[in-house]
Design a protein around this motif. Sequence first.
Motif, PDB file in Angstrom:
ATOM      1  N   ILE A  80       0.830  -1.201   0.000  1.00  8.91           N
ATOM      2  CA  ILE A  80       0.000   0.000   0.000  1.00  8.91           C
ATOM      3  C   ILE A  80       0.863   1.249   0.000  1.00  8.91           C
ATOM      4  CG2 ILE A  80      -1.730   1.303   1.288  1.00  8.91           C
ATOM      5  CD1 ILE A  80      -2.847  -1.327   2.258  1.00  8.91           C
ATOM      6  N   VAL A  81       1.850   1.297   0.884  1.00  8.64           N
ATOM      7  CA  VAL A  81       2.740   2.455   0.957  1.00  8.64           C
ATOM      8  C   VAL A  81       4.031   2.039   1.648  1.00  8.64           C
ATOM      9  CG1 VAL A  81       1.893   3.324   3.164  1.00  8.64           C
ATOM     10  CG2 VAL A  81       2.812   4.945   1.523  1.00  8.64           C
ATOM     11  N   ASN A  86       8.512  14.335   5.471  1.00 15.13           N
ATOM     12  CA  ASN A  86       8.502  13.129   4.627  1.00 15.13           C
ATOM     13  C   ASN A  86       7.533  12.082   5.159  1.00 15.13           C
ATOM     14  OD1 ASN A  86      10.437  14.209   2.906  1.00 15.13           O
ATOM     15  ND2 ASN A  86      12.127  13.346   4.082  1.00 15.13           N
ATOM     16  N   LEU A  87       7.583  11.841   6.464  1.00 15.01           N
ATOM     17  CA  LEU A  87       6.686  10.859   7.058  1.00 15.01           C
ATOM     18  C   LEU A  87       5.241  11.348   7.003  1.00 15.01           C
ATOM     19  CD1 LEU A  87       6.293   8.163   8.439  1.00 15.01           C
ATOM     20  CD2 LEU A  87       6.759   9.261  10.621  1.00 15.01           C
ATOM     21  N   ALA A  88       5.024  12.639   7.239  1.00 14.99           N
ATOM     22  CA  ALA A  88       3.665  13.190   7.183  1.00 14.99           C
ATOM     23  C   ALA A  88       3.064  13.001   5.790  1.00 14.99           C
ATOM     24  CB  ALA A  88       3.677  14.667   7.564  1.00 14.99           C
ATOM     25  N   GLU A  89       3.855  13.224   4.758  1.00 20.91           N
ATOM     26  CA  GLU A  89       3.372  13.043   3.383  1.00 20.91           C
ATOM     27  C   GLU A  89       3.071  11.576   3.096  1.00 20.91           C
ATOM     28  OE1 GLU A  89       1.927  13.779  -0.255  1.00 20.91           O
ATOM     29  OE2 GLU A  89       2.450  15.305   1.229  1.00 20.91           O
ATOM     30  N   SER A  90       3.927  10.685   3.563  1.00 21.87           N
ATOM     31  CA  SER A  90       3.692   9.250   3.367  1.00 21.87           C
ATOM     32  C   SER A  90       2.436   8.797   4.104  1.00 21.87           C
ATOM     33  CB  SER A  90       4.890   8.443   3.858  1.00 21.87           C
ATOM     34  OG  SER A  90       6.014   8.719   3.073  1.00 21.87           O
ATOM     35  N   ARG A 133      -3.339   7.184   4.200  1.00 20.33           N
ATOM     36  CA  ARG A 133      -4.736   7.473   4.520  1.00 20.33           C
ATOM     37  C   ARG A 133      -5.610   7.397   3.268  1.00 20.33           C
ATOM     38  NH1 ARG A 133      -5.832  13.235   5.146  1.00 20.33           N
ATOM     39  NH2 ARG A 133      -6.987  13.033   3.255  1.00 20.33           N
ATOM     40  N   VAL A 134      -5.151   7.985   2.176  1.00 22.84           N
ATOM     41  CA  VAL A 134      -5.928   7.978   0.933  1.00 22.84           C
ATOM     42  C   VAL A 134      -6.123   6.547   0.430  1.00 22.84           C
ATOM     43  CG1 VAL A 134      -5.850   8.645  -1.502  1.00 22.84           C
ATOM     44  CG2 VAL A 134      -5.280  10.316   0.257  1.00 22.84           C
ATOM     45  N   LYS A 135      -5.063   5.761   0.448  1.00 24.55           N
ATOM     46  CA  LYS A 135      -5.166   4.388  -0.049  1.00 24.55           C
ATOM     47  C   LYS A 135      -6.023   3.509   0.856  1.00 24.55           C
ATOM     48  CE  LYS A 135      -1.031   4.647  -2.776  1.00 24.55           C
ATOM     49  NZ  LYS A 135       0.302   4.163  -3.051  1.00 24.55           N
ATOM     50  N   THR A 151       2.767   1.719  16.482  1.00 24.96           N
ATOM     51  CA  THR A 151       1.867   2.593  17.238  1.00 24.96           C
ATOM     52  C   THR A 151       1.753   3.953  16.568  1.00 24.96           C
ATOM     53  OG1 THR A 151       2.417   1.432  19.271  1.00 24.96           O
ATOM     54  CG2 THR A 151       1.453   3.619  19.503  1.00 24.96           C
ATOM     55  N   THR A 152       2.863   4.504  16.125  1.00 25.47           N
ATOM     56  CA  THR A 152       2.852   5.808  15.454  1.00 25.47           C
ATOM     57  C   THR A 152       1.992   5.771  14.204  1.00 25.47           C
ATOM     58  OG1 THR A 152       5.068   6.279  16.292  1.00 25.47           O
ATOM     59  CG2 THR A 152       4.324   7.564  14.405  1.00 25.47           C
ATOM     60  N   VAL A 153       2.167   4.757  13.386  1.00 26.03           N
ATOM     61  CA  VAL A 153       1.381   4.633  12.153  1.00 26.03           C
ATOM     62  C   VAL A 153      -0.085   4.411  12.482  1.00 26.03           C
ATOM     63  CG1 VAL A 153       0.994   3.198  10.112  1.00 26.03           C
ATOM     64  CG2 VAL A 153       3.313   3.869  10.741  1.00 26.03           C
TER      65      VAL A 153
END
Length: 175
Positions: free
Chosen positions: A33-34, A60-64, A69-71, A96-98
Amino acid sequence: LVAGLALVLAYAMLTRTIQTADELKSAVNLPIIVALPKVTAKKRRKKAGSGLITAESDPNLAESLRGLRVKVKKLLDSPEKKVVLVTSTIAGEGKTTVAINLAHALVSDGHKVLLLDADLRSQSVARALGEKASGHNLLDCLRDPDISILDLIRTNQEMKLDFVSGRNTDNRHYS
């Protein structure tokens, strides 16, 4: 020099770890997915307690995570797909972060979300949300028929996020 090169070549040929997304895709035969960028432990310690990644904290992580989220939202449009599992092989890889960032994004978009901390030994969702890690956890619910999963649900008022995460379990009680 030759022996050193031979040793490095032998190690490279015998190593069976997955290094790229393509290798992972062929090994599990599932779509990727990502791919999230690596975040150093130093950066993660700075953010301890907040749980959320912002564009200011790590662009970078925020954009990923936005791409994730979109996928995931596209996948969740199907009526039979309602569960998302975030997992990895070892501690400290960012599950946990993700999970918190994805749950927060889905709640912000109007989805009903229950974030379930299923790490039976080291509950970390409550702490990452800035909540006190107390009360029963999932293992207590599985062991005691008098404890309902509904009794374990708590709400983080700031994020409007429902979650299940209790105190850590003493490892001696596994059986």
